[in-house]
Scaffold this active site. Structure first.
Site, PDB file in Angstrom:
ATOM      1  N   GLU A 181      -5.437  -5.494  10.287  1.00 47.07           N
ATOM      2  CA  GLU A 181      -4.410  -4.215  10.637  1.00 47.07           C
ATOM      3  C   GLU A 181      -5.169  -3.225  12.328  1.00 47.07           C
ATOM      4  O   GLU A 181      -5.562  -2.469  11.908  1.00 47.07           O
ATOM      5  CB  GLU A 181      -3.941  -2.886   9.335  1.00 47.07           C
ATOM      6  N   SER A 241       3.676  -2.192  10.283  1.00 45.88           N
ATOM      7  CA  SER A 241       4.701  -2.119  10.220  1.00 45.88           C
ATOM      8  C   SER A 241       5.725  -3.703  10.132  1.00 45.88           C
ATOM      9  O   SER A 241       6.468  -3.745  10.915  1.00 45.88           O
ATOM     10  CB  SER A 241       4.958  -1.821  11.872  1.00 45.88           C
ATOM     11  N   LYS A 263       0.399   4.415  -0.229  1.00 47.95           N
ATOM     12  CA  LYS A 263      -0.800   4.990   0.358  1.00 47.95           C
ATOM     13  C   LYS A 263      -0.781   7.155   0.170  1.00 47.95           C
ATOM     14  O   LYS A 263      -0.101   6.052  -1.606  1.00 47.95           O
ATOM     15  CB  LYS A 263      -0.133   5.076   1.642  1.00 47.95           C
ATOM     16  N   HIS A 282      -9.591   1.204   4.813  1.00 47.40           N
ATOM     17  CA  HIS A 282      -8.472   1.323   5.616  1.00 47.40           C
ATOM     18  C   HIS A 282      -8.586   2.220   6.623  1.00 47.40           C
ATOM     19  O   HIS A 282      -9.428   3.224   6.642  1.00 47.40           O
ATOM     20  CB  HIS A 282      -7.961   1.861   4.180  1.00 47.40           C
ATOM     21  N   GLU A 308      -7.089   4.251   7.351  1.00 43.88           N
ATOM     22  CA  GLU A 308      -6.306   6.205   7.519  1.00 43.88           C
ATOM     23  C   GLU A 308      -7.720   6.907   6.989  1.00 43.88           C
ATOM     24  O   GLU A 308      -8.364   8.149   7.716  1.00 43.88           O
ATOM     25  CB  GLU A 308      -5.402   6.162   6.710  1.00 43.88           C
ATOM     26  N   GLY A 355       2.166   2.293  10.470  1.00 45.02           N
ATOM     27  CA  GLY A 355       3.733   3.349  10.644  1.00 45.02           C
ATOM     28  C   GLY A 355       3.870   3.480  11.173  1.00 45.02           C
ATOM     29  O   GLY A 355       4.676   4.921  11.945  1.00 45.02           O
ATOM     30  N   ASN A 362       0.951  -1.612  -0.026  1.00 41.83           N
ATOM     31  CA  ASN A 362      -0.178  -0.041   0.340  1.00 41.83           C
ATOM     32  C   ASN A 362       0.497   1.315  -0.162  1.00 41.83           C
ATOM     33  O   ASN A 362       1.404   1.553   1.303  1.00 41.83           O
ATOM     34  CB  ASN A 362      -0.526  -0.391   1.883  1.00 41.83           C
TER      35      ASN A 362
HETATM   36  P1  PGA Z   1       3.176   0.087   7.539  1.00 42.16           P
HETATM   37  O1  PGA Z   1       1.625   0.635   6.818  1.00 42.16           O
HETATM   38  O2  PGA Z   1       3.497  -1.049   6.809  1.00 42.16           O
HETATM   39  O3  PGA Z   1       3.934   1.368   7.308  1.00 42.16           O
HETATM   40  O4  PGA Z   1       2.512  -0.014   8.769  1.00 42.16           O
HETATM   41  C1  PGA Z   1       0.505  -0.741   6.870  1.00 42.16           C
HETATM   42  C2  PGA Z   1      -0.712  -0.239   6.120  1.00 42.16           C
HETATM   43  O5  PGA Z   1      -1.129   0.977   6.665  1.00 42.16           O
HETATM   44  O6  PGA Z   1      -1.199  -1.247   5.246  1.00 42.16           O
END
Ligand code: PGA
Length: 249
Positions: free
Chosen positions: A169, A206, A15, A102, A104, A175, A13
């Site tokens: 997640e 992560s 982003k 997601h 976010e 992140g 992903n």
């Molecule tokens: P990350 O993000 O691996 O940077 O923690 C995962 C995601 O948001 O899908």
């Protein structure tokens, strides 16, 4: 893309983090020379770039075993929805999958279960594979609400089984560099599998080359949704190879 718990899904992903130039460079550099391996057909690779990059990256990935997806989609088919992108438009570009829900987007855009259910419908109508993302916050986990929260988030997808992928997640692991422990992942994934036995479940939060093998070794983990570490072609290639090794083990 075949949906099976025998397969391993390694999805990146991106982003809003990768320029088109960096995306082109990524596809030039990824090293996925594991075709001769007997289990290579069980590794499903996907990259989810920003909308405007999909078409060009679809073209660049034609010779590679990598599918392209979108990070979101509209819950509408067409019409006066300024700024929205429909699932049929994504299909036209050559995308084959789409992330839905997601954290976010849930947080920033207050995406509700009702809205997400509509997006799932639109995705399946356009023959896009929905990757349904969900997970708890740190406060929810620490106050003993994990099961209630995940159950409520998954309520909306039950009727879509067996046509979707799930991506668990934990919000506190995205992140932050804080990965859930193998024990936490095992407990949570087996809970999810008890509710949705037919859907492969990806873990995200992560994930990086240094911890992916351990996570892929946990039962009911059928793949990874990777943010930051998926921007690096070497890192993504390495994680893909380790996923293949985890199947051979
Ligand atoms: P990350 O993000 O691996 O940077 O923690 C995962 C995601 O948001 O899908």
């Amino acid at each position: 893309m075949k949906l099976s718990k025998e397969h391993r899904y390694i999805f990146g992903n991106w982003k809003m983090s990768q320029s088109l130039a960096a995306g082109r460079d990524f596809f030039r550099k990824i090293d996925l020379k594991f075709k001769e391996n007997k289990k290579a057909d069980q590794i499903e690779l996907g990259i989810f770039p920003s909308y405007p990059h999909i078409l060009e990256l679809v073209n660049l990935s034609r010779e590679l075993p990598v599918t392209l997806g979108a990070q979101d989609c509209s819950n509408e088919n067409e019409g006066a929805f300024t700024g929205e992108v429909s699932c049929s438009m994504l299909s036209e570009l050559g995308a084959t999958a789409v992330l839905i829900g997601h954290s976010e987007r849930r947080k920033r855009f207050k995406e509700s279960n009702e809205l997400l259910a509509k997006k799932l419908d639109r995705a399946l109508e356009a023959e896009l594979l929905p990757v349904f993302c969900f997970g708890e916050t740190k406060e929810e986990r620490e106050s003993g609400q994990l099961e209630r929260v995940l159950k409520a988030q998954l309520e909306v997808v039950k009727t879509f089984e067996p046509s979707i992928l799930l991506a668990y997640e934990p919000v506190w692991a995205i992140g932050t560099g804080l990965t859930a422990s193998p024990q936490q992942i095992e407990e949570t994934h087996s809970l999810i599998a008890s509710w949705m036995p037919k859907s492969p479940i990806l873990y995200g939060g992560s994930v990086k080359p240094a911890n992916c093998a351990e996570i892929l070794g946990v039962s009911e983990v059928h793949g990874l949704l990777i943010g930051g570490a998926s921007l690096d072609p070497d890192g993504f290639s390495q994680i893909s190879r380790l996923a293949l090794e985890s199947l051979a083990a």
